[in-house]
Design an enzyme around this catalytic site. Structure first.
Site, PDB file in Angstrom:
ATOM      1  N   ASP A 115       0.834  -1.148   0.069  1.00 23.34           N
ATOM      2  CA  ASP A 115       0.039  -0.042  -0.012  1.00 23.34           C
ATOM      3  C   ASP A 115       0.813   1.009   0.070  1.00 23.34           C
ATOM      4  O   ASP A 115       1.449   1.777   1.112  1.00 23.34           O
ATOM      5  CB  ASP A 115      -0.997  -0.104   1.313  1.00 23.34           C
ATOM      6  CG  ASP A 115      -1.788   1.240   1.211  1.00 23.34           C
ATOM      7  OD1 ASP A 115      -2.149   1.823   0.271  1.00 23.34           O
ATOM      8  OD2 ASP A 115      -2.244   1.581   2.412  1.00 23.34           O
ATOM      9  N   GLU A 137      -1.085  -1.653  -4.672  1.00 21.39           N
ATOM     10  CA  GLU A 137      -2.604  -0.749  -4.937  1.00 21.39           C
ATOM     11  C   GLU A 137      -2.046   0.342  -5.877  1.00 21.39           C
ATOM     12  O   GLU A 137      -1.150   1.147  -5.583  1.00 21.39           O
ATOM     13  CB  GLU A 137      -2.920  -0.337  -3.636  1.00 21.39           C
ATOM     14  CG  GLU A 137      -4.260   0.424  -3.731  1.00 21.39           C
ATOM     15  CD  GLU A 137      -5.036   0.980  -2.461  1.00 21.39           C
ATOM     16  OE1 GLU A 137      -5.392   1.998  -2.389  1.00 21.39           O
ATOM     17  OE2 GLU A 137      -4.876   0.270  -1.530  1.00 21.39           O
ATOM     18  N   ASP A 149      -2.748   0.891   6.955  1.00 24.06           N
ATOM     19  CA  ASP A 149      -1.921   0.802   5.772  1.00 24.06           C
ATOM     20  C   ASP A 149      -1.342  -0.589   5.674  1.00 24.06           C
ATOM     21  O   ASP A 149      -1.034  -1.230   4.713  1.00 24.06           O
ATOM     22  CB  ASP A 149      -0.715   2.015   5.923  1.00 24.06           C
ATOM     23  CG  ASP A 149      -1.229   3.203   5.931  1.00 24.06           C
ATOM     24  OD1 ASP A 149      -1.552   3.766   4.696  1.00 24.06           O
ATOM     25  OD2 ASP A 149      -1.362   3.954   7.082  1.00 24.06           O
TER      26      ASP A 149
END
Length: 191
Positions: free
Chosen positions: A12, A72, A144
């Site tokens: 992430d 992501e 996160d």
């Protein structure tokens, strides 16, 4: 645990907090290997933070030897400067993975949420509740980390290729006009 068939590193990206989640996959079973964050000081220069992101990804790859890398994709926001910084963080992480010879796959936030929760508009707490997939007990201090873990799990769920296939790069997206579509329509222009 038996030797895993596949290790997946999920990221992430972020310029202040970058999450990572690593899972070992053996058949249809998954096991958490590591889940954590890299905190980056806002007082540091942007380029210093990018270097730290690169070094962290390289270190994770050396330590865990993942077979696949999932990240992501940035979502479109209103703040162009924030998007630019996030894109740089993502690019540095991808470059580190490519340099190590890992296949890279990007997933939209909506695709990740839908894959994990069944709802593409799920909030971070709903994504965290995926802990039942890995029997996690403690809620991490940073979402996160769980977001990165969700990226790795999403990749496992979406993966259509056998473990060990190197060099396959795909962009899983709901858009039909991305790079994958371009490559299909223009095979002579891709080297």
């Amino acid at each position: 645990m038996q030797k895993p068939i596949k290790i997946i590193l999920g990221i992430d990206p972020g310029m202040l907090v970058m999450g990572h989640g690593i899972i070992a996959v053996n058949g249809s079973s998954m096991q958490l290997v590591e889940m954590s964050v890299l905190k980056l000081s806002a007082k540091k220069d942007n380029y210093d933070r990018l270097q730290m992101i690169h070094e962290q990804i390289v270190s994770l790859i050396k330590k865990y030897k993942p077979h696949e890398f999932a990240i992501e994709a940035p979502f479109f926001g209103k703040n162009v400067q924030s998007m630019l910084k996030l894109g740089r963080a993502q690019g540095v992480a991808i470059a580190a993975a490519i340099s190590a010879g890992l296949p890279v796959t990007e997933y939209s936030p909506k695709k990740i949420k839908q894959s994990i929760t069944g709802n593409g508009n799920a909030d971070k707490d709903q994504v965290w509740k995926m802990q039942h997939l890995l029997a996690l007990k403690e809620k991490p201090r940073h979402f996160d980390a769980t977001d990165a873990l969700a990226v790795a799990i999403c990749h496992h769920f979406q993966c259509k290729f056998p473990a060990g296939v190197i060099g396959i790069k795909k962009n899983v997206s709901t858009k039909k006009n991305g790079w994958e579509d371009f490559m299909v329509k223009n095979p002579g222009r891709v080297r």
